[in-house]
Structure formats: C-alpha cells, structure tokens
Design a protein around this motif. Structure first.
Motif, PDB file in Angstrom:
ATOM      1  N   GLN A 114      34.506 -25.120  34.547  1.00 32.05           N
ATOM      2  CA  GLN A 114      33.128 -25.386  34.116  1.00 32.05           C
ATOM      3  C   GLN A 114      33.127 -25.985  32.716  1.00 32.05           C
ATOM      4  O   GLN A 114      32.304 -25.649  31.863  1.00 32.05           O
ATOM      5  CB  GLN A 114      32.266 -24.128  34.190  1.00 32.05           C
ATOM      6  CG  GLN A 114      32.084 -23.610  35.589  1.00 32.05           C
ATOM      7  CD  GLN A 114      31.112 -22.457  35.671  1.00 32.05           C
ATOM      8  OE1 GLN A 114      30.674 -21.911  34.666  1.00 32.05           O
ATOM      9  NE2 GLN A 114      30.772 -22.086  36.884  1.00 32.05           N
ATOM     10  N   SER A 115      34.058 -26.912  32.513  1.00 29.95           N
ATOM     11  CA  SER A 115      34.215 -27.565  31.221  1.00 29.95           C
ATOM     12  C   SER A 115      34.923 -28.897  31.424  1.00 29.95           C
ATOM     13  O   SER A 115      35.812 -29.012  32.268  1.00 29.95           O
ATOM     14  CB  SER A 115      35.039 -26.680  30.290  1.00 29.95           C
ATOM     15  OG  SER A 115      35.212 -27.293  29.046  1.00 29.95           O
ATOM     16  N   SER A 116      34.546 -29.895  30.641  1.00 26.11           N
ATOM     17  CA  SER A 116      35.195 -31.202  30.732  1.00 26.11           C
ATOM     18  C   SER A 116      36.646 -31.094  30.292  1.00 26.11           C
ATOM     19  O   SER A 116      36.962 -30.416  29.318  1.00 26.11           O
ATOM     20  CB  SER A 116      34.470 -32.221  29.856  1.00 26.11           C
ATOM     21  OG  SER A 116      33.129 -32.356  30.255  1.00 26.11           O
ATOM     22  N   VAL A 117      37.523 -31.775  31.011  1.00 25.47           N
ATOM     23  CA  VAL A 117      38.942 -31.776  30.682  1.00 25.47           C
ATOM     24  C   VAL A 117      39.339 -33.126  30.112  1.00 25.47           C
ATOM     25  O   VAL A 117      40.190 -33.219  29.240  1.00 25.47           O
ATOM     26  CB  VAL A 117      39.793 -31.451  31.934  1.00 25.47           C
ATOM     27  CG1 VAL A 117      41.266 -31.596  31.658  1.00 25.47           C
ATOM     28  CG2 VAL A 117      39.465 -30.058  32.436  1.00 25.47           C
ATOM     29  N   VAL A 173      27.796 -45.071  23.311  1.00 29.73           N
ATOM     30  CA  VAL A 173      27.324 -43.821  22.739  1.00 29.73           C
ATOM     31  C   VAL A 173      28.367 -42.747  23.035  1.00 29.73           C
ATOM     32  O   VAL A 173      28.674 -42.482  24.198  1.00 29.73           O
ATOM     33  CB  VAL A 173      25.959 -43.408  23.339  1.00 29.73           C
ATOM     34  CG1 VAL A 173      25.523 -42.060  22.806  1.00 29.73           C
ATOM     35  CG2 VAL A 173      24.915 -44.477  23.066  1.00 29.73           C
ATOM     36  N   ALA A 174      28.921 -42.159  21.988  1.00 19.90           N
ATOM     37  CA  ALA A 174      29.901 -41.090  22.153  1.00 19.90           C
ATOM     38  C   ALA A 174      29.227 -39.756  21.836  1.00 19.90           C
ATOM     39  O   ALA A 174      28.630 -39.594  20.771  1.00 19.90           O
ATOM     40  CB  ALA A 174      31.088 -41.311  21.232  1.00 19.90           C
ATOM     41  N   LEU A 175      29.298 -38.842  22.776  1.00 21.60           N
ATOM     42  CA  LEU A 175      28.764 -37.497  22.574  1.00 21.60           C
ATOM     43  C   LEU A 175      29.922 -36.605  22.141  1.00 21.60           C
ATOM     44  O   LEU A 175      30.839 -36.359  22.916  1.00 21.60           O
ATOM     45  CB  LEU A 175      28.123 -36.976  23.864  1.00 21.60           C
ATOM     46  CG  LEU A 175      26.976 -37.823  24.418  1.00 21.60           C
ATOM     47  CD1 LEU A 175      26.482 -37.245  25.738  1.00 21.60           C
ATOM     48  CD2 LEU A 175      25.842 -37.914  23.417  1.00 21.60           C
ATOM     49  N   LEU A 176      29.877 -36.145  20.915  1.00 21.95           N
ATOM     50  CA  LEU A 176      30.965 -35.347  20.343  1.00 21.95           C
ATOM     51  C   LEU A 176      30.419 -34.025  19.840  1.00 21.95           C
ATOM     52  O   LEU A 176      29.431 -33.980  19.115  1.00 21.95           O
ATOM     53  CB  LEU A 176      31.618 -36.090  19.172  1.00 21.95           C
ATOM     54  CG  LEU A 176      32.121 -37.505  19.466  1.00 21.95           C
ATOM     55  CD1 LEU A 176      32.508 -38.202  18.180  1.00 21.95           C
ATOM     56  CD2 LEU A 176      33.284 -37.457  20.423  1.00 21.95           C
ATOM     57  N   SER A 177      31.078 -32.959  20.241  1.00 19.98           N
ATOM     58  CA  SER A 177      30.687 -31.641  19.774  1.00 19.98           C
ATOM     59  C   SER A 177      31.707 -30.628  20.253  1.00 19.98           C
ATOM     60  O   SER A 177      32.619 -30.952  21.006  1.00 19.98           O
ATOM     61  CB  SER A 177      29.297 -31.301  20.311  1.00 19.98           C
ATOM     62  OG  SER A 177      28.866 -30.075  19.779  1.00 19.98           O
ATOM     63  N   ALA A 224      28.446 -27.025  23.895  1.00 18.66           N
ATOM     64  CA  ALA A 224      27.274 -27.440  23.124  1.00 18.66           C
ATOM     65  C   ALA A 224      26.221 -28.154  23.972  1.00 18.66           C
ATOM     66  O   ALA A 224      25.094 -28.305  23.536  1.00 18.66           O
ATOM     67  CB  ALA A 224      27.689 -28.337  21.966  1.00 18.66           C
ATOM     68  N   GLY A 225      26.591 -28.626  25.162  1.00 16.03           N
ATOM     69  CA  GLY A 225      25.613 -29.267  26.035  1.00 16.03           C
ATOM     70  C   GLY A 225      25.813 -30.756  26.261  1.00 16.03           C
ATOM     71  O   GLY A 225      24.897 -31.438  26.718  1.00 16.03           O
TER      72      GLY A 225
END
Length: 108
Positions: free
Chosen positions: A88-91, A41-45, A49-50
């Motif tokens: 506070q964000s994915s790198v 499952v790939a979460l893309l946004s 966005a959460g």
C-alpha cells in the motif's frame, strides 16, 4: 533515451492491461502538444503524505480515469505493481499523463 522510452511504453502497456478503466484521454495522441504546452509536475513528500491520492484526484478531475482508485483496495492508477498493492505504498516512479486546458501535464 530509446531504452527509457521503451521501458516507459512497456510500463504503460502493463498499466493499461491492469487498469482497463483508463479512458481514451490516456491513450490520446500526445504528439499534438507543442513544447510550450508541456508541464512536468513532480509530487515529492515523505511516505504517507497523500501523493498517490492527489495523483488519483488530478487524473479523475481531468477525466483521464472515470473513477477514483483507493490505496486500501489496490486500485490506484499509479500503484499497480504487485509489491505496491501489497505494501500500500509506491515502490517506483510513475509517469501519469494528464491533459488540462490544452496543456499536457506529466505527473511524476
């Protein structure tokens, strides 16, 4: 393929060292799953966005982690690198393993 597996194992080992609250479900034997029981499952946004919060909720609901981490506190399972906590964000991409009803779900 071997170098990718080594990199993933190294990242997972660092993750477990930093996040000791991970339960045994994370460390389980994934060899018991057949290919028909595997889902990716790939979460893309866009940013903010959460995706990280959804990942935390999925892991918590599946009892892979015993508490929800918070982005603001730098305690999420997938964002543990110093730069990710600071921003506070994915790198970078994270691979989270999540067993659910006899199915192995890889959350990307």
């Amino acid at each position: 393929v071997d170098s990718l597996a080594t990199a993933v194992n190294h990242r997972n080992n660092r993750l477990h060292a930093i996040c000791p609250f991970l339960t045994m479900a994370w460390q389980g034997d994934w060899e018991d799953f057949s290919i028909s029981d595997l889902r990716n499952v790939a979460l893309l946004s866009h940013s903010g966005a959460g995706k990280t919060a959804v990942t935390e909720a999925m892991l918590h609901h599946a009892k892979v982690i015993n508490r929800l981490g918070k982005i603001e506190d730098g305690t999420t399972t997938s964002d543990f690198e110093e730069e990710e906590v600071k921003r506070q964000s994915s790198v970078q991409l994270s691979l989270m393993k999540c067993p659910w009803n006899g199915t192995k779900i890889n959350i990307l």
